[in-house]
Design a protein around this motif. Sequence first.
Motif, mmCIF file in Angstrom:
data_model
loop_
_atom_site.group_PDB
_atom_site.id
_atom_site.type_symbol
_atom_site.label_atom_id
_atom_site.label_comp_id
_atom_site.label_asym_id
_atom_site.label_seq_id
_atom_site.Cartn_x
_atom_site.Cartn_y
_atom_site.Cartn_z
ATOM 1 N N ALA A 54 0.826 -1.209 0.000
ATOM 2 C CA ALA A 54 0.000 0.000 0.000
ATOM 3 C C ALA A 54 0.862 1.261 0.000
ATOM 4 O O ALA A 54 0.469 2.286 -0.563
ATOM 5 C CB ALA A 54 -0.944 -0.011 1.202
ATOM 6 N N HIS A 55 2.039 1.193 0.601
ATOM 7 C CA HIS A 55 2.962 2.339 0.596
ATOM 8 C C HIS A 55 3.413 2.652 -0.839
ATOM 9 O O HIS A 55 3.515 3.820 -1.218
ATOM 10 C CB HIS A 55 4.155 2.039 1.502
ATOM 11 N N ILE A 56 3.661 1.609 -1.611
ATOM 12 C CA ILE A 56 4.020 1.797 -3.026
ATOM 13 C C ILE A 56 2.899 2.573 -3.732
ATOM 14 O O ILE A 56 3.138 3.548 -4.445
ATOM 15 C CB ILE A 56 4.264 0.426 -3.698
ATOM 16 N N GLN A 140 11.462 3.670 -9.775
ATOM 17 C CA GLN A 140 12.620 3.334 -8.933
ATOM 18 C C GLN A 140 12.171 3.087 -7.499
ATOM 19 O O GLN A 140 12.667 2.171 -6.832
ATOM 20 C CB GLN A 140 13.650 4.470 -8.954
ATOM 21 N N HIS A 141 11.248 3.915 -7.010
ATOM 22 C CA HIS A 141 10.763 3.738 -5.644
ATOM 23 C C HIS A 141 10.134 2.356 -5.472
ATOM 24 O O HIS A 141 10.415 1.634 -4.516
ATOM 25 C CB HIS A 141 9.746 4.845 -5.298
ATOM 26 N N GLU A 142 9.294 1.966 -6.431
ATOM 27 C CA GLU A 142 8.649 0.647 -6.338
ATOM 28 C C GLU A 142 9.700 -0.457 -6.392
ATOM 29 O O GLU A 142 9.650 -1.416 -5.612
ATOM 30 C CB GLU A 142 7.608 0.467 -7.458
ATOM 31 N N GLN A 144 12.771 -0.257 -5.463
ATOM 32 C CA GLN A 144 13.525 -0.282 -4.204
ATOM 33 C C GLN A 144 12.737 -1.034 -3.135
ATOM 34 O O GLN A 144 13.308 -1.780 -2.337
ATOM 35 C CB GLN A 144 13.860 1.135 -3.757
ATOM 36 N N HIS A 145 11.414 -0.850 -3.150
ATOM 37 C CA HIS A 145 10.609 -1.635 -2.208
ATOM 38 C C HIS A 145 10.559 -3.101 -2.615
ATOM 39 O O HIS A 145 10.433 -3.976 -1.760
ATOM 40 C CB HIS A 145 9.210 -1.036 -2.054
ATOM 41 N N ASP A 146 10.670 -3.394 -3.889
ATOM 42 C CA ASP A 146 10.725 -4.798 -4.309
ATOM 43 C C ASP A 146 11.998 -5.456 -3.776
ATOM 44 O O ASP A 146 11.996 -6.629 -3.398
ATOM 45 C CB ASP A 146 10.645 -4.911 -5.841
HETATM 46 FE FE LIG Z 1 9.282 4.194 0.320
#
Ligand SMILES: [Fe+2]
Length: 439
Positions: A54-56, A140-142, A144-146
């Motif tokens: 959900a943060h993504i 990139q953010h997604e 990095q969470h991956d």
């Molecule tokens: Fe984040």
Amino acid sequence: MNDPALGTEALRERALATLVTARDRTTLLTGCVDDPDLTAQHSPLMSPLVWDLAHIGNQEEQWLLRAVAGQEALRPEIDSLYDAFEHPRAERPKLPLLPPAEARRYAAEVRARALDVLEHAVFDASRLTRSGFAFGMIAQHEQQHDETMLITHQLRKGPQALTAPDPRPAPPFTGPAEVLVPGGPFTMGTSTEPWALDNERPAHRREVPPFWIDTTPVTNAAYQAFIADGGYDDPRWWQPEGWDHIRRHSVRAPLFWHREGGQWLRRRFGVTEVVPPDEPVMHVCWYEADAYARWAGRRLPTEAEWEKAARHDPAGDRSTRYPWGDADPGPDHANLGQRHLRPAPAGSYPAGQSPLGVRQLIGDVWEWTASDFLPYPGFRAYPYREYSQVFFGPEYKVLRGGSFAVDPVACRGTFRNWDYPVRRQIFSGFRTARSQEAD
Ligand SMILES: [Fe+2]
């Protein structure tokens, strides 16, 4: 990737492809375990996977729907739940998080709207959309969470949930153990890479005296020699805080390793296996990397040395995007993108080596450097202070080069990562260096 000369439609396609790749990966990482597993906290160091999901979506909503397209908040009441600064990871399981089905629906709705925004985006309308920056930042953010979610999978107890083919076996590396990088100035950082993040900017000249650097990352076999030589029992090799830390926490080997029947075994994504001698060592903290280097009569490279080894082309006196040149990473250049769930043997990827012959600088394992995480001269926070600026200072050490878990969109010769020197759940290894004067 991200050639500044790309036309509008090519840029749109590229942004779309990177967003789709990231979402496919997120779907895989959150779809291979059941709901109780998604909401459980597998380690106090990590969020429940459902928080990441959900943060993504929430970050994507804030940047692509609200900041770029000026849309109203879809669910303003959840913003604070998914604010990483408001709630440390250890606290997140106690928050009233969206349950898995709702988190999926929310992320999917945001994505559908974001693709609509992308379809109509004018890329030079503002700094945020120039060259598709906001879309690249969110992809990139997604990713990095991956990577973070893959770390959660590694920490998770229970049977194997993820599989991937192993990297190609490689013959034992027989090239020189180290490479001389000539002294002199080189260009560090970037001012031209459109999707580079604020901490990689601006490009600036850096004087780096000549030094030797390991041709490949330090292997499990080499690290085992340090252990066998009593490396963890000899305070001579350790920074005082590191020595204190390993005593207090009984650190005797890399994380996930244990000794059985006279050999080292490790647990990797739910499977126990013999530690492969020729792979880069992984899951070591900065203190362990630093101690090994001292034991070996060497030291960790500085961040500037690492980047010079990775980007400096002595023939052209210019800095390339990657060790192999300016081409986007392909499967022959580096072990990236979770294609494999482990590093490749040391000496792999000859097509990805630097002009001087240094291998595996990109991919496989993140490499600890000697350096604190500090801003470059002329740094300006963008688009928000919390991306990098609030982390600058001596408490974080810089890691470079990305790991097998990093997607190419979030990996460049200029890309900087940082973490506490005690952290080792990350896919971290290192290589060593020495100054030329020591000859
Ligand atoms: Fe984040």
